[in-house]
Motif scaffolding. Structure first.
Motif, PDB file in Angstrom:
ATOM      1  N   ASN A  61      -3.382  41.238-113.816  1.00 17.00           N
ATOM      2  CA  ASN A  61      -2.923  40.960-112.455  1.00 17.00           C
ATOM      3  C   ASN A  61      -2.603  42.231-111.676  1.00 17.00           C
ATOM      4  O   ASN A  61      -1.989  42.165-110.606  1.00 17.00           O
ATOM      5  CB  ASN A  61      -1.685  40.062-112.499  1.00 17.00           C
ATOM      6  N   ASN A  62      -3.025  43.376-112.199  1.00 19.48           N
ATOM      7  CA  ASN A  62      -2.760  44.648-111.535  1.00 19.48           C
ATOM      8  C   ASN A  62      -3.772  44.867-110.410  1.00 19.48           C
ATOM      9  O   ASN A  62      -4.961  45.050-110.665  1.00 19.48           O
ATOM     10  CB  ASN A  62      -2.842  45.796-112.546  1.00 19.48           C
ATOM     11  N   PRO A  63      -3.332  44.865-109.147  1.00 22.28           N
ATOM     12  CA  PRO A  63      -4.294  45.076-108.049  1.00 22.28           C
ATOM     13  C   PRO A  63      -4.846  46.492-108.011  1.00 22.28           C
ATOM     14  O   PRO A  63      -5.827  46.741-107.307  1.00 22.28           O
ATOM     15  CB  PRO A  63      -3.456  44.779-106.797  1.00 22.28           C
ATOM     16  N   LEU A  64      -4.234  47.424-108.774  1.00 24.52           N
ATOM     17  CA  LEU A  64      -4.698  48.804-108.810  1.00 24.52           C
ATOM     18  C   LEU A  64      -5.355  49.157-110.142  1.00 24.52           C
ATOM     19  O   LEU A  64      -5.533  50.342-110.450  1.00 24.52           O
ATOM     20  CB  LEU A  64      -3.533  49.767-108.552  1.00 24.52           C
ATOM     21  N   ALA A  65      -5.706  48.158-110.934  1.00 17.81           N
ATOM     22  CA  ALA A  65      -6.326  48.422-112.229  1.00 17.81           C
ATOM     23  C   ALA A  65      -7.591  49.257-112.042  1.00 17.81           C
ATOM     24  O   ALA A  65      -8.393  49.012-111.127  1.00 17.81           O
ATOM     25  CB  ALA A  65      -6.661  47.110-112.932  1.00 17.81           C
ATOM     26  N   ASN A  66      -7.773  50.244-112.896  1.00 18.07           N
ATOM     27  CA  ASN A  66      -8.865  51.205-112.752  1.00 18.07           C
ATOM     28  C   ASN A  66     -10.176  50.628-113.304  1.00 18.07           C
ATOM     29  O   ASN A  66     -10.730  51.104-114.295  1.00 18.07           O
ATOM     30  CB  ASN A  66      -8.512  52.510-113.472  1.00 18.07           C
ATOM     31  N   MET A  67     -10.636  49.569-112.640  1.00 12.09           N
ATOM     32  CA  MET A  67     -11.880  48.914-113.065  1.00 12.09           C
ATOM     33  C   MET A  67     -12.395  48.038-111.919  1.00 12.09           C
ATOM     34  O   MET A  67     -11.652  47.705-110.990  1.00 12.09           O
ATOM     35  CB  MET A  67     -11.646  48.066-114.313  1.00 12.09           C
ATOM     36  N   LYS A  68     -13.671  47.714-111.982  1.00 12.30           N
ATOM     37  CA  LYS A  68     -14.237  46.812-110.982  1.00 12.30           C
ATOM     38  C   LYS A  68     -13.654  45.412-111.174  1.00 12.30           C
ATOM     39  O   LYS A  68     -13.382  44.983-112.296  1.00 12.30           O
ATOM     40  CB  LYS A  68     -15.753  46.768-111.106  1.00 12.30           C
ATOM     41  N   ALA A  69     -13.476  44.711-110.056  1.00 13.05           N
ATOM     42  CA  ALA A  69     -12.929  43.352-110.114  1.00 13.05           C
ATOM     43  C   ALA A  69     -13.599  42.491-109.054  1.00 13.05           C
ATOM     44  O   ALA A  69     -13.949  42.972-107.965  1.00 13.05           O
ATOM     45  CB  ALA A  69     -11.419  43.380-109.914  1.00 13.05           C
ATOM     46  N   PHE A  70     -13.755  41.225-109.379  1.00  8.35           N
ATOM     47  CA  PHE A  70     -14.317  40.250-108.447  1.00  8.35           C
ATOM     48  C   PHE A  70     -13.462  38.997-108.518  1.00  8.35           C
ATOM     49  O   PHE A  70     -13.266  38.430-109.597  1.00  8.35           O
ATOM     50  CB  PHE A  70     -15.770  39.930-108.804  1.00  8.35           C
ATOM     51  N   ASN A  71     -12.923  38.582-107.364  1.00  7.81           N
ATOM     52  CA  ASN A  71     -11.981  37.477-107.323  1.00  7.81           C
ATOM     53  C   ASN A  71     -12.482  36.361-106.420  1.00  7.81           C
ATOM     54  O   ASN A  71     -13.033  36.621-105.346  1.00  7.81           O
ATOM     55  CB  ASN A  71     -10.611  37.942-106.802  1.00  7.81           C
TER      56      ASN A  71
END
Length: 292
Positions: A61-71
């Motif tokens: 749930n980290n909005p700054l996680a150091n990875m690509k994300a698709f929500n």
């Protein structure tokens, strides 16, 4: 003499018996050692896998996680203030870490698909809303469990209907903090502010701040409790909305993808102005791509 010869023969037989036995015991010890080492390695590998899963759950749930994300996120608004109408907002969101020189940033882009009641008779209209993007500079906090970002944001009037967007170009700032120093409890906030600088003259100016506090409590096996409401204040109109709620989610790690599914009912504890949600259901599927 006979006895001595007999004794020598007896000693040789003992050596012939003991040598194979010693070899057997030695080989048995080696095999036992290999099996013991393998048995000891299994819990270590299992522990590493469990630690990896726990880290994925804490960062899901980290909005700054150091990875690509698709929500894929959805707000079903059961009732709007000063109206008996319902509404819906479906948000497609993509985030990706980027580098500018020696600095690290996180870019996040969101495009809503809105279904809102529209004047004069409240008939529903569905279409694209306004596109929003922000880029947050990632500070080096010296602690991998603490993420802090700050940067500019821009909203572009891409709504396909006048009543589904602001018809204004807006810019501002976004600031994010996420604390995941504990594998059990994570918390933080996202604070944004934006004001319009260009757009249609017959539409209201934009001057809005949004505070999203969030907290997550891990129950184990990827299941967690959550709270992540959006508190909105409209400086232009002096309108506001303060919902609260508690939801539940499930994190599932499959290969290099982390799936995060959740549902969170929210109820208004304070609001003023028309069109504010009195109650809503927030549910989503978030995906993070490890190593991406």
């Amino acid at each position: 003499m006979t006895i001595k010869i007999a004794q020598r023969k007896s000693g040789g037989a003992a050596r012939r018996f003991l040598l194979p036995t010693a070899r057997t015991v030695f080989l048995a010890c080696i095999l036992m050692g290999v099996q013991l080492q393998a048995a000891m390695a299994e819990p270590e590998e299992q522990g590493q896998a469990e630690a990896s899963d726990a880290s994925a759950e804490a960062q899901a749930n980290n909005p700054l996680a150091n990875m690509k994300a698709f929500n894929l996120q959805n707000y079903y608004i059961g009732k709007l203030t000063e109206s008996d109408e319902d509404a819906n907002q479906f948000v497609v969101r993509y985030a990706q870490p980027i580098s500018i020189g020696d600095t690290s940033w996180l870019m996040r882009a969101s495009l809503p698909i809105n279904t809102f009641p529209t004047p004069p008779n409240g008939s529903k209209e569905t279409g694209l809303g306004d596109f929003n993007i922000f880029a947050a500079y990632l500070f080096d906090t010296g602690n991998p469990g603490i993420s802090v970002g700050l940067g500019p944001q821009l909203t572009i009037p891409t709504a396909t209907d006048d009543d589904l967007g602001s018809e204004q170009w807006s810019a501002g700032l976004a600031q994010v903090t996420f604390v995941a120093t504990s594998p059990v409890f994570q918390y933080g906030y996202l604070l944004t502010w934006q004001a319009s600088f260009a757009g249609e003259d017959d539409r209201d100016d934009v001057n809005i701040a949004v505070m999203q506090p969030f907290a997550f409590f891990q129950l184990g096996d990827g299941i967690y409790l959550r709270a992540a409401p959006l508190w909105v204040y409209n400086f232009e109109k002096d309108y506001y909305s303060v919902p609260m709620g508690v939801g539940i989610g499930k994190v599932i790690k499959k290969g290099t993808t982390v799936y995060n599914l959740f549902i969170e009912p929210q109820y208004s504890v304070a609001d003023d102005g028309p069109g504010q949600p009195q109650w809503q259901i927030f549910f989503a599927l978030n995906m993070q791509f490890l190593g991406g």
